[in-house]
Design an enzyme around this catalytic site. Structure first.
Site, PDB file in Angstrom:
ATOM      1  N   ASP A  61      -5.417  -6.520 -16.162  1.00 42.50           N
ATOM      2  CA  ASP A  61      -5.799  -5.768 -14.962  1.00 42.50           C
ATOM      3  C   ASP A  61      -7.306  -5.938 -14.815  1.00 42.50           C
ATOM      4  OD1 ASP A  61      -6.581  -3.967 -13.062  1.00 42.50           O
ATOM      5  OD2 ASP A  61      -5.374  -2.304 -13.836  1.00 42.50           O
ATOM      6  N   SER A  83     -13.681 -12.430   2.314  1.00 42.88           N
ATOM      7  CA  SER A  83     -12.749 -12.491   3.444  1.00 42.88           C
ATOM      8  C   SER A  83     -13.506 -12.473   4.763  1.00 42.88           C
ATOM      9  CB  SER A  83     -11.796 -11.296   3.408  1.00 42.88           C
ATOM     10  OG  SER A  83     -10.955 -11.310   4.546  1.00 42.88           O
ATOM     11  N   TYR A 129     -10.488  -1.816   3.253  1.00 46.63           N
ATOM     12  CA  TYR A 129     -10.361  -3.198   2.757  1.00 46.63           C
ATOM     13  C   TYR A 129     -11.514  -4.033   3.311  1.00 46.63           C
ATOM     14  CZ  TYR A 129      -8.742  -8.007   2.219  1.00 46.63           C
ATOM     15  OH  TYR A 129      -8.669  -9.347   1.902  1.00 46.63           O
ATOM     16  N   LYS A 178     -14.507  -6.096   1.189  1.00 41.29           N
ATOM     17  CA  LYS A 178     -14.775  -7.528   1.301  1.00 41.29           C
ATOM     18  C   LYS A 178     -16.203  -7.792   1.794  1.00 41.29           C
ATOM     19  CE  LYS A 178     -11.066  -9.192  -0.457  1.00 41.29           C
ATOM     20  NZ  LYS A 178     -11.107 -10.061  -1.658  1.00 41.29           N
TER      21      LYS A 178
HETATM   22  N1  LIG Z   1      -3.780 -13.542   2.317  1.00 39.85           N
HETATM   23  C1  LIG Z   1      -4.737 -13.281   3.187  1.00 39.85           C
HETATM   24  O1  LIG Z   1      -4.495 -13.160   4.376  1.00 39.85           O
HETATM   25  C2  LIG Z   1      -6.167 -13.153   2.705  1.00 39.85           C
HETATM   26  C3  LIG Z   1      -7.193 -13.324   3.619  1.00 39.85           C
HETATM   27  C4  LIG Z   1      -8.507 -13.223   3.180  1.00 39.85           C
HETATM   28  C5  LIG Z   1      -8.765 -12.957   1.856  1.00 39.85           C
HETATM   29  N2  LIG Z   1      -7.740 -12.773   0.980  1.00 39.85           N
HETATM   30  C6  LIG Z   1      -8.077 -12.499  -0.423  1.00 39.85           C
HETATM   31  O2  LIG Z   1      -7.590 -13.563  -1.210  1.00 39.85           O
HETATM   32  C7  LIG Z   1      -7.309 -13.078  -2.519  1.00 39.85           C
HETATM   33  C8  LIG Z   1      -5.894 -13.474  -2.905  1.00 39.85           C
HETATM   34  O3  LIG Z   1      -5.004 -12.884  -1.982  1.00 39.85           O
HETATM   35  P1  LIG Z   1      -3.502 -13.334  -1.789  1.00 39.85           P
HETATM   36  O4  LIG Z   1      -3.243 -13.231  -0.353  1.00 39.85           O
HETATM   37  O5  LIG Z   1      -3.220 -14.573  -2.513  1.00 39.85           O
HETATM   38  O6  LIG Z   1      -2.795 -12.074  -2.494  1.00 39.85           O
HETATM   39  P2  LIG Z   1      -1.370 -11.932  -3.224  1.00 39.85           P
HETATM   40  O7  LIG Z   1      -1.037 -10.489  -3.190  1.00 39.85           O
HETATM   41  O8  LIG Z   1      -0.410 -12.918  -2.699  1.00 39.85           O
HETATM   42  O9  LIG Z   1      -1.734 -12.352  -4.730  1.00 39.85           O
HETATM   43  C9  LIG Z   1      -2.652 -11.598  -5.449  1.00 39.85           C
HETATM   44  C10 LIG Z   1      -2.424 -11.776  -6.936  1.00 39.85           C
HETATM   45  O10 LIG Z   1      -3.381 -10.927  -7.599  1.00 39.85           O
HETATM   46  C11 LIG Z   1      -2.733 -10.185  -8.593  1.00 39.85           C
HETATM   47  N3  LIG Z   1      -3.435  -8.910  -8.804  1.00 39.85           N
HETATM   48  C12 LIG Z   1      -3.465  -7.833  -7.980  1.00 39.85           C
HETATM   49  N4  LIG Z   1      -4.167  -6.845  -8.536  1.00 39.85           N
HETATM   50  C13 LIG Z   1      -4.597  -7.308  -9.754  1.00 39.85           C
HETATM   51  C14 LIG Z   1      -5.347  -6.738 -10.800  1.00 39.85           C
HETATM   52  N5  LIG Z   1      -5.789  -5.483 -10.746  1.00 39.85           N
HETATM   53  N6  LIG Z   1      -5.597  -7.493 -11.896  1.00 39.85           N
HETATM   54  C15 LIG Z   1      -5.135  -8.769 -11.976  1.00 39.85           C
HETATM   55  N7  LIG Z   1      -4.407  -9.355 -11.013  1.00 39.85           N
HETATM   56  C16 LIG Z   1      -4.150  -8.628  -9.914  1.00 39.85           C
HETATM   57  C17 LIG Z   1      -1.312  -9.970  -8.088  1.00 39.85           C
HETATM   58  O11 LIG Z   1      -0.424  -9.690  -9.163  1.00 39.85           O
HETATM   59  C18 LIG Z   1      -1.038 -11.296  -7.402  1.00 39.85           C
HETATM   60  O12 LIG Z   1      -0.492 -12.241  -8.302  1.00 39.85           O
HETATM   61  C19 LIG Z   1      -7.532 -11.566  -2.474  1.00 39.85           C
HETATM   62  O13 LIG Z   1      -8.832 -11.287  -2.961  1.00 39.85           O
HETATM   63  C20 LIG Z   1      -7.442 -11.263  -0.997  1.00 39.85           C
HETATM   64  O14 LIG Z   1      -8.142 -10.093  -0.652  1.00 39.85           O
HETATM   65  C21 LIG Z   1      -6.437 -12.878   1.373  1.00 39.85           C
END
Ligand SMILES: NC(=O)c1ccc[n+]([C@@H]2O[C@H](COP(=O)([O-])OP(=O)(O)OC[C@H]3O[C@@H](n4cnc5c(N)ncnc54)[C@H](O)[C@@H]3O)[C@@H](O)[C@H]2O)c1
Length: 248
Positions: free
Chosen positions: A59, A139, A152, A156
């Site tokens: 975590d 983001s 959120y 970011k």
């Molecule tokens: N998907 C989008 O639209 C988007 C857009 C901009 C930025 N982001 C950012 O990209 C990053 C990845 O997002 P994603 O869309 O792949 O998310 P996702 O939810 O698909 O995957 C996130 C992963 O992080 C893990 N995770 C969550 N909390 C955790 C913790 N406390 N410790 C360790 N692991 C943890 C989860 O188990 C999961 O495997 C994030 O920082 C998100 O904010 C996503």
């Protein structure tokens, strides 16, 4: 191979953007440690990634777990050249006052505090080795916020800004720090951003992106690969939008 002989930690690597980054880094020659809250999914992902990838349950918002996982990654990989702080979470899309204190704390702990904890655990190692690369996944939410995601978006904004602060402070140690700012992407987290995953919501999100589609894990991994490779040796403190023009 653009990351030949490099080693990397990618957090939140069991799925979504993090998995795409881990796969691409391994394809380009890196040995990768996949850190994820979901240790079982991380282990399955590491098998898929290959090239000696390892999985560590962690975590990233918990200092004791971060110290343990980073120590284990250094032990198993020998050293760490690259850190990608990708793990992130969000409250569901809803009015700002409906977000509970618990949800608020979780978002800031996972998205922001984790960067502090990972830096405390890994920067001394990078300093000792004479350098390193850190990439934080920020983001477009921190640049051009959408309604319903107030806290959120704020988290970011903090990620984007701390990347610049870290870049300035760590440059004398030859540690580069950059951020990526992806637009809404094809990952399991998307439904949380939209509130509900319907064709109408997806069309509404797409309509805000001049390039006309959502981002993919490969889009984000391609940009991450460049910023974490030696080709980007002169680039530090950048917040690179990967957004099909959303922030223009
Ligand atoms: N998907 C989008 O639209 C988007 C857009 C901009 C930025 N982001 C950012 O990209 C990053 C990845 O997002 P994603 O869309 O792949 O998310 P996702 O939810 O698909 O995957 C996130 C992963 O992080 C893990 N995770 C969550 N909390 C955790 C913790 N406390 N410790 C360790 N692991 C943890 C989860 O188990 C999961 O495997 C994030 O920082 C998100 O904010 C996503």
């Amino acid at each position: 191979m653009r990351l030949q002989n490099k080693t990397a930690i990618v957090t939140g690597a069991a799925q979504g953007f993090g998995l795409g980054i881990a796969e691409t880094f391994a394809r380009e020659g890196a040995r990768v440690a996949l850190l994820d809250l979901n240790g079982g999914a991380a282990a399955a992902a590491a098998d898929k990634v290959g090239h000696g990838a390892i999985a560590l349950g962690c975590d990233v918002s918990n200092g004791i777990e971060v110290d343990r996982a980073v120590g284990e990654a250094i032990r198993q990989l020998g050293h760490v050249d690259i850190l990608v702080n990708n793990a992130g979470t969000s409250h569901r899309n809803k009015p700002m006052l409906d977000v509970t204190e618990e949800e608020f704390d979780r978002v800031f702990a996972v998205n922001v505090k984790s960067i502090y904890l990972m830096a405390k655990a890994l920067v001394p190692h990078m300093r000792e080795r004479g350098g390193g690369v850190i990439l934080n996944i920020g983001s477009t939410a921190g640049i051009r916020p959408r309604p319903g995601l107030a806290w959120y978006n704020a988290s970011k904004g903090a990620v984007n800004l701390v990347s610049k602060s870290m870049a300035v402070e760590l440059a004398p140690d030859r540690i580069r720090v950059n951020a990526l700012a992806p637009v809404a992407g094809e990952t399991p987290l998307l439904a949380t951003f939209m509130g509900e995953d319907t064709p109408e919501k997806r069309a509404a999100f797409r309509a805000t992106i001049p390039w006309g589609r959502l981002s993919t894990p490969q889009d984000i991994a391609n940009a991450a690969l460049f910023l974490c490779s030696d080709e980007a040796e002169m680039i530090t403190g950048a917040v690179l939008t990967v957004d099909g023009g959303r922030c223009i």
